[in-house]
Design an enzyme around this catalytic site. Sequence first.
Site, PDB file in Angstrom:
ATOM      1  N   HIS A  90       0.912  -1.307   0.496  1.00 41.11           N
ATOM      2  CA  HIS A  90      -0.245  -0.243   0.253  1.00 41.11           C
ATOM      3  C   HIS A  90       0.864   1.500   0.447  1.00 41.11           C
ATOM      4  O   HIS A  90       0.316   2.339  -0.532  1.00 41.11           O
ATOM      5  CB  HIS A  90      -1.124  -0.069   1.149  1.00 41.11           C
ATOM      6  CG  HIS A  90      -1.906  -0.649   1.096  1.00 41.11           C
ATOM      7  ND1 HIS A  90      -1.848  -2.728   1.849  1.00 41.11           N
ATOM      8  CD2 HIS A  90      -3.197  -0.728   0.784  1.00 41.11           C
ATOM      9  CE1 HIS A  90      -3.125  -2.768   0.920  1.00 41.11           C
ATOM     10  NE2 HIS A  90      -3.378  -1.933   1.412  1.00 41.11           N
ATOM     11  N   ASP A 113      -4.506  -5.956  -7.953  1.00 40.14           N
ATOM     12  CA  ASP A 113      -5.191  -6.119  -6.461  1.00 40.14           C
ATOM     13  C   ASP A 113      -4.826  -4.524  -6.738  1.00 40.14           C
ATOM     14  O   ASP A 113      -4.463  -3.857  -8.108  1.00 40.14           O
ATOM     15  CB  ASP A 113      -3.266  -6.212  -5.452  1.00 40.14           C
ATOM     16  CG  ASP A 113      -3.439  -5.650  -4.111  1.00 40.14           C
ATOM     17  OD1 ASP A 113      -4.946  -5.026  -3.751  1.00 40.14           O
ATOM     18  OD2 ASP A 113      -3.074  -5.752  -3.461  1.00 40.14           O
TER      19      ASP A 113
END
Length: 378
Positions: free
Chosen positions: A223, A296
């Site tokens: 992230h 993702d």
Amino acid sequence: MEDLLAIDQKQVEAILDQMSLEEKCAQMFIVEPEALLPDASAAPNENGEVTVTDYSQIAAMQQSIPVGGIILFGRNLQSADQVQNLLAQTNQASINQLGLPALLGIDEEGGSVARIARSGILGQIDEPGAQEIADTGDANQAYQEGSKIGRHLHDLGFNLDFAPVMDVLTNPNNPVMQDRTYGNDPQKAAQFALAFGQGLLDQDVLPVYKHFPGHGDTAEDSHEGYTYSNKTLDELLFCELIPFQEAVDEKMPLIMASHIALPNVTNSQLPATLSPDILTGILRYRMGFQGLIVTDSMEMKAITSRYSSTDAIGGAISAGTDLILMPENFQSNYWTLVDKVKSGQISEDRIDESVRRIIRVKLALAKSQNQLSTEFDQ
């Protein structure tokens, strides 16, 4: 998934032949519902939340850009009725446009990643995390949890869950996966994750096994930026890839590719999502996966801090991705993809390859949920 195995390829080709290039490219995206609204309609409220209730605008956008699906987050969940309406109208717009259902997804792993349970829209729900379930030593507990979550999701109208986690927690200092995995034993991780996934399937909700090729060994958070594993292919085959190989052998329909680089496998810093060596070379050819590869989120800093959104989308598709999750700027990225195909930078055959897989999964969903337009029943 029996319905997936029973799909007639002639039916797939008939639907593909009716689709325009623009429709085929749109099918390769799963987006947040806000991406299908004008900016003013998606403005956050005073709490910084975005709750989508203007279903007609989403349906109108799907007529021109019929995306493959949507993903909801906590900010989109106002009430059970609101979620059911949003999903039902999104799905119906897709059926009206293409004769195919939309993929309607959410992250509902249980534990720390449980959008529905934490929203309170279904009241108080206890959803233990993967580690808590693993500690029981009973894989049936994972099945029961998957079935319970699947039932909640199906009742709301979801047909896709971005779960379970198949990562093997081989790095005890991993900053992301601690309570989200079934532990450090690859066989146990496979057994419990597959049991959870079967629970979802038995409720007509598709599981997405993640995060290929395994996030459990990393010391970084994708992230936040560049994330890698220094393991060799042999090391991965004897640990992190074992659960994914079992999912492939069981003919599970979706696997999520992570933004994890494997420099000692590919001799590059390309994340798996952008690496032909990893997605096509390992997952497709070596492991034999024939289902859908979904990225993702493409908004994560492992991608956005190193690549333009245009390069990321093109790279992911060239690497072998079928579904792009949450592109940084959907409408711009979508038209860029269309232009890349029209200019020959990406072949239409490559797009068709992915869309065939998408159609197969959607036909199976429609069959299991009796959603299929009669136009495509032949």
